[in-house]
Design an enzyme around this catalytic site. Structure first.
Site, PDB file in Angstrom:
ATOM      1  N   ARG A  39       0.831  -1.222   0.000  1.00  0.00           N
ATOM      2  CA  ARG A  39       0.000   0.000   0.000  1.00  0.00           C
ATOM      3  C   ARG A  39       0.859   1.264   0.000  1.00  0.00           C
ATOM      4  O   ARG A  39       0.499   2.275   0.632  1.00  0.00           O
ATOM      5  CB  ARG A  39      -0.940   0.038   1.217  1.00  0.00           C
ATOM      6  CG  ARG A  39      -1.912  -1.108   1.303  1.00  0.00           C
ATOM      7  CD  ARG A  39      -2.980  -1.039   0.204  1.00  0.00           C
ATOM      8  NE  ARG A  39      -4.019  -2.018   0.451  1.00  0.00           N
ATOM      9  CZ  ARG A  39      -3.971  -3.281   0.020  1.00  0.00           C
ATOM     10  NH1 ARG A  39      -2.938  -3.697  -0.701  1.00  0.00           N
ATOM     11  NH2 ARG A  39      -4.959  -4.107   0.283  1.00  0.00           N
ATOM     12  N   GLU A  97      -5.466   4.292   5.824  1.00  0.00           N
ATOM     13  CA  GLU A  97      -5.171   4.048   4.402  1.00  0.00           C
ATOM     14  C   GLU A  97      -5.636   5.206   3.502  1.00  0.00           C
ATOM     15  O   GLU A  97      -4.824   5.754   2.765  1.00  0.00           O
ATOM     16  CB  GLU A  97      -5.793   2.721   3.962  1.00  0.00           C
ATOM     17  CG  GLU A  97      -5.298   2.286   2.589  1.00  0.00           C
ATOM     18  CD  GLU A  97      -5.983   1.033   2.086  1.00  0.00           C
ATOM     19  OE1 GLU A  97      -5.804  -0.046   2.669  1.00  0.00           O
ATOM     20  OE2 GLU A  97      -6.707   1.133   1.080  1.00  0.00           O
ATOM     21  N   SER A 151     -11.039  -0.470   2.907  1.00  0.00           N
ATOM     22  CA  SER A 151     -10.295  -0.650   4.167  1.00  0.00           C
ATOM     23  C   SER A 151      -9.856   0.718   4.682  1.00  0.00           C
ATOM     24  O   SER A 151      -9.197   1.462   3.950  1.00  0.00           O
ATOM     25  CB  SER A 151      -9.036  -1.479   3.937  1.00  0.00           C
ATOM     26  OG  SER A 151      -9.370  -2.675   3.304  1.00  0.00           O
TER      27      SER A 151
END
Ligand SMILES: Cc1cc2nc3c(=O)[nH]c(=O)nc-3n(C[C@H](O)[C@H](O)[C@H](O)COP(=O)(O)OP(=O)(O)OC[C@H]3O[C@@H](n4cnc5c(N)ncnc54)[C@H](O)[C@@H]3O)c2cc1C
Length: 339
Positions: free
Chosen positions: A166, A332, A236
């Site tokens: 990520r 995130e 998420s």
């Protein structure tokens, strides 16, 4: 074709969290020439720039000053590669899931596990999108960027993008400095099955095709994740935390059932959703926001809330996890301009 600049442009429907936001100025350039014209315009006026794709990984404030740019170059095409490989060129404005399904339909392997991830191709490298054991960097051959300062285009190799879980150079050193305008992906006509995650293998049958895998992934995701068109969310909300081996061992001694994934670098990846769930927060609702009742990793917006309230709610969730497990959760989705 000339560039249209809109003033006081409403972005509430342009972000999947459904947070109310107005852009002082907005443009959706449909070509490199239009993009470069928009950048010159911003330079002339001294406008700060915000890049927007499908708005599925952004927490937007009520007002964005300067110019919001949403690249709208929407073509993709194939080029024969060596042997069984095919090179796919996709411009920034192409919707990622539509590309994945089209490629899977052509019998090409490589992106099928990444089906139904919202957003556009231009944003896919930013956090190196990943799902079902596959990350974008595994199929990315090169990408084209345009420098926001001088409008010049250049190609970058995957190595130069510093991809990680990520993460990429576009969240660090190059944040706010370039716009990604095109991806070159390497797919293959020969099967490269990655069915190790969840019950994917059971769902696709004996002789899976890329389309069968992409459809199975989409079906699993539809079961598990709330549809942003019905309930605001950014997928998420926290990354799965990576902890040191000693800490993982301590936690496992207390919670032997805790999901954990050893990494090649010796660290251990924990499931943020499991940690949140174990704190009893699944389904919690406070004001306009909540923890999704089927997937604790997803924070949802019931409408009427603001970015500030969302961040405060997320902070309460992260604090509860830290106090219970001693594990820090990292957010995130990003705020515009955040590094
Ligand atoms: C329901 C749901 C499920 C999700 N599942 C996953 C998943 O499984 N795996 C995963 O990795 N992600 C997932 N996400 C997160 C999200 O879909 C991805 O991060 C996606 O790549 C974001 O694309 P976007 O076009 O919406 O980007 P945006 O949200 O519009 O932008 C994201 C960031 O990229 C920047 N940006 C956008 N376009 C460009 C460009 N052309 N050049 C440079 N910078 C740009 C923005 O400024 C911002 O910082 C999910 C989100 C939702 C809502």
């Amino acid at each position: 074709m000339s560039l249209t600049l809109a003033a006081e442009h409403d972005l509430t429907a342009a972000n999947t969290l459904g947070l109310p936001c107005v852009a002082a100025h907005f443009a959706a350039p449909a070509s490199l020439v239009e993009l470069q014209a928009a950048l010159s315009e911003a330079r002339v006026h001294g406008w700060p720039l915000t890049l927007l794709g499908g708005g599925s990984n952004l927490i937007l404030p009520e007002r964005l000053p300067g110019l919001v740019l949403q690249p709208a170059m929407g073509d993709w095409w194939l080029e024969e590669g060596e042997g069984e490989t095919v090179r796919v060129h996709a411009e920034a404005g192409v919707v990622w899931h539509e590309l994945v399904m089209a490629l899977a339909g052509l019998g090409l392997w490589g992106t099928e596990n990444l089906a139904l991830i919202p957003g556009r191709c231009g944003a896919a490298p930013i956090q190196n999108i990943g799902a079902y054991g596959v990350e974008l960097c595994e199929v990315l051959e090169a990408l084209q960027v345009v420098d926001l300062a001088d409008g010049r285009a250049a190609w970058m190799t995957p190595e130069a993008c510093a991809f990680a879980y990520r993460d990429s150079v576009f969240k660090g050193r190059l944040a706010g400095r370039v716009v990604i305008t095109r991806l070159a992906l390497r797919l293959t006509r020969s099967a490269t099955l990655r069915l190790g995650y969840g019950d994917l293998a059971a769902r696709v049958g004996e002789t899976p095709t890329p389309l069968a895998v992409a459809e199975a992934v989409s079906a699993i995701r539809r079961d598990k994740l709330p549809d942003p068109a019905r309930l605001g969310n950014a997928g998420s909300f926290f990354k799965n935390p990576l902890v040191k081996d000693e800490q993982a061992k301590r936690l496992l001694a207390e919670h032997p059932e805790m999901p954990h994934f050893r990494q090649p670098d010796g660290r251990v990846k924990l499931a943020a959703g499991w940690l949140i769930d174990r704190c009893g927060l699944k389904g919690l609702r406070e004001g306009h926001f909540g923890v999704h009742d089927r997937q604790a990793l997803v924070l949802v917006h019931f409408g009427g809330g603001s970015a500030g309230e969302l961040l405060a709610f997320a902070d309460r969730v992260a604090t509860t996890v830290r106090e219970r497990f001693g594990v820090t959760l990292e957010r995130e989705p990003r705020l515009p301009g955040e590094r």
